[in-house]
Design an enzyme around this catalytic site. Structure first.
Site, PDB file in Angstrom:
ATOM      1  N   ILE A 262      -8.786 -16.535 -22.026  1.00 42.81           N
ATOM      2  CA  ILE A 262      -7.798 -16.352 -23.089  1.00 42.81           C
ATOM      3  C   ILE A 262      -8.466 -16.452 -24.469  1.00 42.81           C
ATOM      4  O   ILE A 262      -8.163 -15.670 -25.377  1.00 42.81           O
ATOM      5  CB  ILE A 262      -6.660 -17.394 -22.932  1.00 42.81           C
ATOM      6  CG1 ILE A 262      -5.878 -17.133 -21.625  1.00 42.81           C
ATOM      7  CG2 ILE A 262      -5.716 -17.364 -24.137  1.00 42.81           C
ATOM      8  CD1 ILE A 262      -4.882 -18.224 -21.253  1.00 42.81           C
TER       9      ILE A 262
ATOM     10  N   ASN B  25      -8.232 -23.439 -28.592  1.00 38.23           N
ATOM     11  CA  ASN B  25      -7.902 -22.897 -27.272  1.00 38.23           C
ATOM     12  C   ASN B  25      -8.617 -23.605 -26.122  1.00 38.23           C
ATOM     13  O   ASN B  25      -8.114 -23.625 -24.995  1.00 38.23           O
ATOM     14  CB  ASN B  25      -8.257 -21.402 -27.269  1.00 38.23           C
ATOM     15  CG  ASN B  25      -8.304 -20.818 -25.874  1.00 38.23           C
ATOM     16  OD1 ASN B  25      -7.265 -20.508 -25.279  1.00 38.23           O
ATOM     17  ND2 ASN B  25      -9.506 -20.687 -25.309  1.00 38.23           N
TER      18      ASN B  25
ATOM     19  N   LYS C  83      -7.449 -31.672 -36.825  1.00 36.68           N
ATOM     20  CA  LYS C  83      -7.823 -32.540 -37.942  1.00 36.68           C
ATOM     21  C   LYS C  83      -8.831 -31.860 -38.877  1.00 36.68           C
ATOM     22  O   LYS C  83      -8.602 -31.775 -40.089  1.00 36.68           O
ATOM     23  CB  LYS C  83      -8.427 -33.845 -37.388  1.00 36.68           C
ATOM     24  CG  LYS C  83      -8.994 -34.766 -38.453  1.00 36.68           C
ATOM     25  CD  LYS C  83      -9.564 -36.048 -37.863  1.00 36.68           C
ATOM     26  CE  LYS C  83     -10.237 -36.876 -38.973  1.00 36.68           C
ATOM     27  NZ  LYS C  83     -10.842 -38.122 -38.459  1.00 36.68           N
TER      28      LYS C  83
ATOM     29  N   TYR D 138      -2.708 -32.775 -15.948  1.00 37.83           N
ATOM     30  CA  TYR D 138      -2.768 -31.582 -16.799  1.00 37.83           C
ATOM     31  C   TYR D 138      -1.470 -31.434 -17.602  1.00 37.83           C
ATOM     32  O   TYR D 138      -1.499 -31.158 -18.800  1.00 37.83           O
ATOM     33  CB  TYR D 138      -3.012 -30.356 -15.917  1.00 37.83           C
ATOM     34  CG  TYR D 138      -3.130 -29.045 -16.659  1.00 37.83           C
ATOM     35  CD1 TYR D 138      -4.265 -28.751 -17.408  1.00 37.83           C
ATOM     36  CD2 TYR D 138      -2.114 -28.090 -16.598  1.00 37.83           C
ATOM     37  CE1 TYR D 138      -4.390 -27.543 -18.080  1.00 37.83           C
ATOM     38  CE2 TYR D 138      -2.229 -26.877 -17.261  1.00 37.83           C
ATOM     39  CZ  TYR D 138      -3.373 -26.603 -17.998  1.00 37.83           C
ATOM     40  OH  TYR D 138      -3.491 -25.414 -18.668  1.00 37.83           O
TER      41      TYR D 138
ATOM     42  N   LYS E 290      -0.946 -31.137 -21.801  1.00 39.84           N
ATOM     43  CA  LYS E 290      -0.391 -29.970 -22.498  1.00 39.84           C
ATOM     44  C   LYS E 290       0.924 -30.316 -23.216  1.00 39.84           C
ATOM     45  O   LYS E 290       1.289 -29.685 -24.204  1.00 39.84           O
ATOM     46  CB  LYS E 290      -0.212 -28.826 -21.501  1.00 39.84           C
ATOM     47  CG  LYS E 290      -1.551 -28.281 -20.982  1.00 39.84           C
ATOM     48  CD  LYS E 290      -2.393 -27.726 -22.126  1.00 39.84           C
ATOM     49  CE  LYS E 290      -3.752 -27.250 -21.708  1.00 39.84           C
ATOM     50  NZ  LYS E 290      -4.545 -26.698 -22.828  1.00 39.84           N
TER      51      LYS E 290
ATOM     52  N   THR F  14      -7.371 -15.701 -15.269  1.00 39.22           N
ATOM     53  CA  THR F  14      -8.664 -16.078 -15.843  1.00 39.22           C
ATOM     54  C   THR F  14      -9.432 -16.860 -14.776  1.00 39.22           C
ATOM     55  O   THR F  14      -8.884 -17.189 -13.723  1.00 39.22           O
ATOM     56  CB  THR F  14      -8.489 -17.003 -17.071  1.00 39.22           C
ATOM     57  OG1 THR F  14      -7.940 -18.250 -16.627  1.00 39.22           O
ATOM     58  CG2 THR F  14      -7.576 -16.395 -18.121  1.00 39.22           C
TER      59      THR F  14
END
Ligand code: NAD
Length: 259
Positions: free
Chosen positions: A19, A93, A128, A161, A165, A196
Site C-alpha cells: 500500500i 503507512n 509528532k 493487531y 489499529k 499485499t
C-alpha cells in the site's frame, strides 16, 4: 494548485512495497515530490520506487529508518526536508500485520508489544515529527495514518493487531484537534482486505496455504482490492481540496464497516 516551481512534498513510510508503494506512486502522479521510507533491508525496493517516481517526472529520495525509533524518525524527516525542500504531506503507512492467531487468554504480551512498537509508537513518532516540521513551516499540511478495518471493530484471534489499529484512529482524532489551528488536517485510512505481501505471502507463511484473511475475519463474501484502491483515497486526503475533513478514519473496505 501545484506550480512547477513550488511542488508539494510528501513522505511515505513503509513504501518499499504494498500500500505504501502505491501511495508514493499515486502522490507522484498527483504532482508531489516524494520521499520514500522503509527499513534498511528494503533499500533495493526503495531505489526502484525512487526510479519510478522520477520516471513520472517528480523528485524522489529514499530515506531508510525504523519508524519505531525516535532518533531515526527525526533524522528521516530532516533528511526528506533537506533533499526535497519542505514537507506538506506525511503518510505514516508502515506497519506490521496480525501475526499468529491467538486469543486474549493465550496472548504473549511481549509479542503483542513488538507489534505495538511499530504500529502505535511508529505512527505516533511520525505524527509528532512531521507535525513539528509543518508547524515550523507555517503553511499547513496533511498527516495521514494507516488504521484498518481491524481498528474499527474487534476480530477474534487478532486482538494485538486490532488494538494497535484502534490506537491509530484515536491518535488521529487527538492530533487533528491539536493541529486545527495550524491548518494541518489529520486523517487515517482503514482498509479491508488488500492484496499485499502482508495478506498473502506472509499470511501463508504464518498459517499455511489455503488460509485467507477473509476467512479469518469471517467476511468470506467480501471482495479484496489492490493497493491502488487505497492510494486513491489517500490522494484525496493529501490534497488541498480535503481541508474540511479532519480527525476521520475513512473505511476502504467494500462496505464491511459503517462508521
Ligand atoms: P506490507 O507488509 O506489504 O508493507 C509494509 C511495509 O512497511 C514493508 O515494506 C515493511 O518493510 C515496512 N515496515 C515494517 N516495519 C517498519 C518499520 N519499523 N519502519 C519502517 N518500515 C517498516 O503491508 P501493506 O499490506 O502494504 O500494509 C500497509 C499498511 O496498511 C500497514 O500499516 C497495514 O497494517 C495497513 N493495512 C493493511 C491492510 C491489508 O489488507 N493489506 C489492511 C488494513 C490495514
Amino acid at each position: 494548485m501545484n506550480t512547477h516551481h513550488n511542488p508539494r512534498v510528501a513522505l511515505v513510510t513503509g513504501a518499499a512495497r504494498g500500500i505504501g508503494r502505491a501511495i508514493a506512486l499515486r502522490l507522484a502522479a498527483d504532482g508531489l515530490d516524494v520521499a520514500v521510507n522503509d527499513l534498511p533491508a528494503q533499500s533495493d525496493f526503495l531505489y526502484t520506487a525512487v526510479a519510478e517516481i522520477q520516471r513520472i517526472g517528480r523528485k524522489a529520495v529514499a530515506v531508510t529508518a525504523d519508524v519505531s525509533k525516535e532518533k531515526e524518525v527525526e533524522a528521516m524527516v530532516d533528511t526528506a526536508v533537506s533533499a526535497l525542500g519542505r514537507l506538506d504531506v506525511m503518510v505514516a503507512n508502515a506497519g506490521v500485520g496480525a501475526g499468529r492467531v491467538v486469543s486474549v487468554m493465550d496472548a504473549d504480551i511481549g509479542e503483542w508489544e513488538k507489534r505495538w512498537e511499530i504500529n502505535i509508537r511508529g505512527t505516533l513518532l511520525c505524527y509528532k515529527h512531521s507535525a513539528r516540521q509543518m508547524v515550523k513551516q507555517g503553511t499547513g499540511g496533511r498527516i495521514i495514518g494507516a488504521s484498518s478495518l481491524c481498528g474499527l471493530r474487534g476480530f477474534a484471534g487478532v486482538g494485538g493487531y486490532c488494538i494497535s489499529k484502534a490506537a491509530v484512529r484515536s491518535l488521529t482524532q487527538t492530533t487533528a484537534l491539536e493541529l486545527r489551528e495550524y491548518g494541518i488536517t489529520v486523517n487515517s485510512y482503514a482498509p479491508g482486505v488488500i492484496e499485499t505481501d502482508m495478506t498473502t505471502k506472509e499470511a501463508d507463511k504464518e498459517h499455511g496455504p489455503g488460509f485467507t484473511v477473509k476467512n479469518l475475519l469471517k467476511i468470506p463474501e467480501v471482495r479484496t482490492a489492490k493497493p491502488a484502491d487505497v492510494a486513491v483515497v489517500v490522494s484525496f486526503l493529501a490534497s488541498p481540496d480535503s481541508h474540511f475533513v479532519t480527525g476521520q478514519t475513512i473505511s476502504v473496505d467494500d462496505g464491511v464497516h459503517f462508521s
